[in-house]
Design an enzyme around this catalytic site. Structure first.
Site, mmCIF file in Angstrom:
data_model
loop_
_atom_site.group_PDB
_atom_site.id
_atom_site.type_symbol
_atom_site.label_atom_id
_atom_site.label_comp_id
_atom_site.label_asym_id
_atom_site.label_seq_id
_atom_site.Cartn_x
_atom_site.Cartn_y
_atom_site.Cartn_z
ATOM 1 N N LYS A 175 0.713 -1.111 0.067
ATOM 2 C CA LYS A 175 0.034 0.203 -0.102
ATOM 3 C C LYS A 175 0.817 1.267 -0.095
ATOM 4 O O LYS A 175 1.909 1.389 0.563
ATOM 5 C CB LYS A 175 -0.913 0.123 1.305
ATOM 6 C CG LYS A 175 -1.984 -1.153 1.452
ATOM 7 C CD LYS A 175 -2.870 -1.048 0.331
ATOM 8 C CE LYS A 175 -3.944 -2.208 0.328
ATOM 9 N NZ LYS A 175 -5.037 -2.035 -0.661
ATOM 10 N N HIS A 306 -10.339 -8.646 -7.631
ATOM 11 C CA HIS A 306 -10.257 -8.058 -6.027
ATOM 12 C C HIS A 306 -10.909 -8.795 -5.240
ATOM 13 O O HIS A 306 -11.903 -9.445 -5.299
ATOM 14 C CB HIS A 306 -10.837 -6.656 -6.394
ATOM 15 C CG HIS A 306 -11.000 -5.999 -4.609
ATOM 16 N ND1 HIS A 306 -12.053 -6.082 -3.958
ATOM 17 C CD2 HIS A 306 -9.939 -5.551 -3.973
ATOM 18 C CE1 HIS A 306 -11.781 -5.500 -2.899
ATOM 19 N NE2 HIS A 306 -10.444 -5.267 -2.645
#
Length: 374
Positions: A175, A306
């Site tokens: 991230k 996802h």
């Protein structure tokens, strides 16, 4: 012709606790609080033939009770129907709640039922779902996300990346989107050094950059030979994503937050993604995912679904172009079975359907349930 009838639908609202509160860029920018649990809607459908199907949808932070409530309202429409007629049943469920629309929470509730119908159909055919759909491969490249969240100290991120690679993971995603961009660049640089040149590395900004920031950091990140930059901008800024895709050598990936096939079609029309990342539970289930996959293939887009690898493994295996699969181990406590890894890929199980059964632990995490019989 083999005709069957649905006799029972069981719905369960389940809350899966996370061992560590999860923070990504949306937390660091103050838009969300750390995530401590994931809400699941499970649907179990039984037919008079004795065959059963299991499906699920999910929600992070908010929406779980709403999904369960909507599913409870529309599920009676399935009783007495032939479970083979999945496309017609999807339409029937949508029209049962047409006033709340064809995207978002309403079709996420329908998704659990739709996925259960596909699981039942494949189980009845004694085939893994991927085989029923027409598999192009028996394994899918996979990358890990769960070890690289922003709340995780850098040294732990590096150790997680090493452990994932040794386990058989084929790529690492971390991230980004920290308010201090130097933190992002330092973390990406360290992970690239740990993995070495050539090993697939992705980053995910979770929609937290504006256009100038995405352009500037996108150029800076070119040095790290990334497989993709994910969600650099707001999910609905299709023009901005298209401009980035045209300006950068690094591919742009997005789509996970879009809540219908129609929304994805707008993204594709704008040229806003090199890699499209649909989420079957979020867009209405497998029936809708297959429509989107056909559109994505027509535009020669890469596919990287996802979350929910337990579902998406089968769908990715049936996609004509070589896809990626997101590895999350969060859901493992929900099921008795485990998915296998080898040489950077996840193997399609040979069990019928999705090949999943609920673990005993699910009962302890169930906050509401109902059985619909007509």
């Amino acid at each position: 012709m083999a005709i069957d009838r649905i006799t029972q639908v069981r719905l369960s609202s389940v809350r899966l606790p996370l061992s560590t509160p999860i923070s990504d860029a949306k937390v660091f920018t103050g838009r969300q609080k750390p995530m401590t649990e994931v809400a699941f809607l499970f649907a179990e459908i039984e037919a008079e033939s004795g065959h059963r199907g299991l499906g699920f949808s999910y929600s992070k932070r908010a929406g779980g009770p709403g999904q369960y409530a909507h599913a409870r309202e529309v599920a009676p429409e399935l009783i007495g129907e032939d479970p083979n007629d999945i496309g017609r049943l999807w339409d029937k469920l949508v029209w049962a709640g047409a006033s709340v629309g064809r995207s978002g929470l309403s079709i996420q509730a329908i998704a659990a039922l739709d996925i259960a119908l596909w699981d039942l159909k494949a189980t009845r055919a004694a085939l893994p779902l991927a085989k029923l759909l027409g598999a192009h491969r028996d394994s899918v490249r996979c990358y890990n996300t769960s070890g690289g969240f922003l709340h995780t100290p850098l040294e732990q991120v590096l150790d997680n990346a090493t452990a994932a690679r040794e386990r058989g993971i084929g790529g690492i995603k971390i991230k980004v989107g920290h308010p201090d961009s130097t933190v992002d660049l330092r973390r990406v640089s360290a992970v690239r050094e740990r993995l070495g040149d050539g090993f697939p590395l992705m980053v995910d900004a979770n929609q937290q950059w504006d256009r100038p920031t995405a352009q500037r950091l996108g150029r800076a990140l070119e040095a790290f030979d990334l497989t993709w930059i994910e969600e650099p901008l707001d999910a609905y800024d299709h023009a901005g994503h298209a401009a980035l895709a045209a300006a950068l050598d690094t591919p742009i990936a997005t789509g996970e937050m879009l809540a219908s096939v129609a929304e994805h079609a707008e993204l594709i029309r704008a040229g806003g993604a090199d890699i499209i990342q649909p989420d079957a539970p979020r867009i209405g289930g497998i029936t809708q995912f297959l429509k989107l996959a056909a559109l994505a293939e027509h535009h020669r887009l890469q596919l990287a679904p996802h979350f929910a690898m337990e579902i998406h493994l089968h769908l990715a295996a049936a996609y004509p172009l070589e896809p990626w699969l997101e590895h999350f181990d969060w859901l493992e406590p929900l099921f008795n079975e485990r998915l296998e890894l080898a040489d950077g890929r996840m193997l399609v199980p040979d069990r019928p359907g999705l090949g999943l059964t609920l673990s005993d632990q699910v009962a302890a995490w169930t906050v509401d349930s109902c059985v619909i019989t007509g």
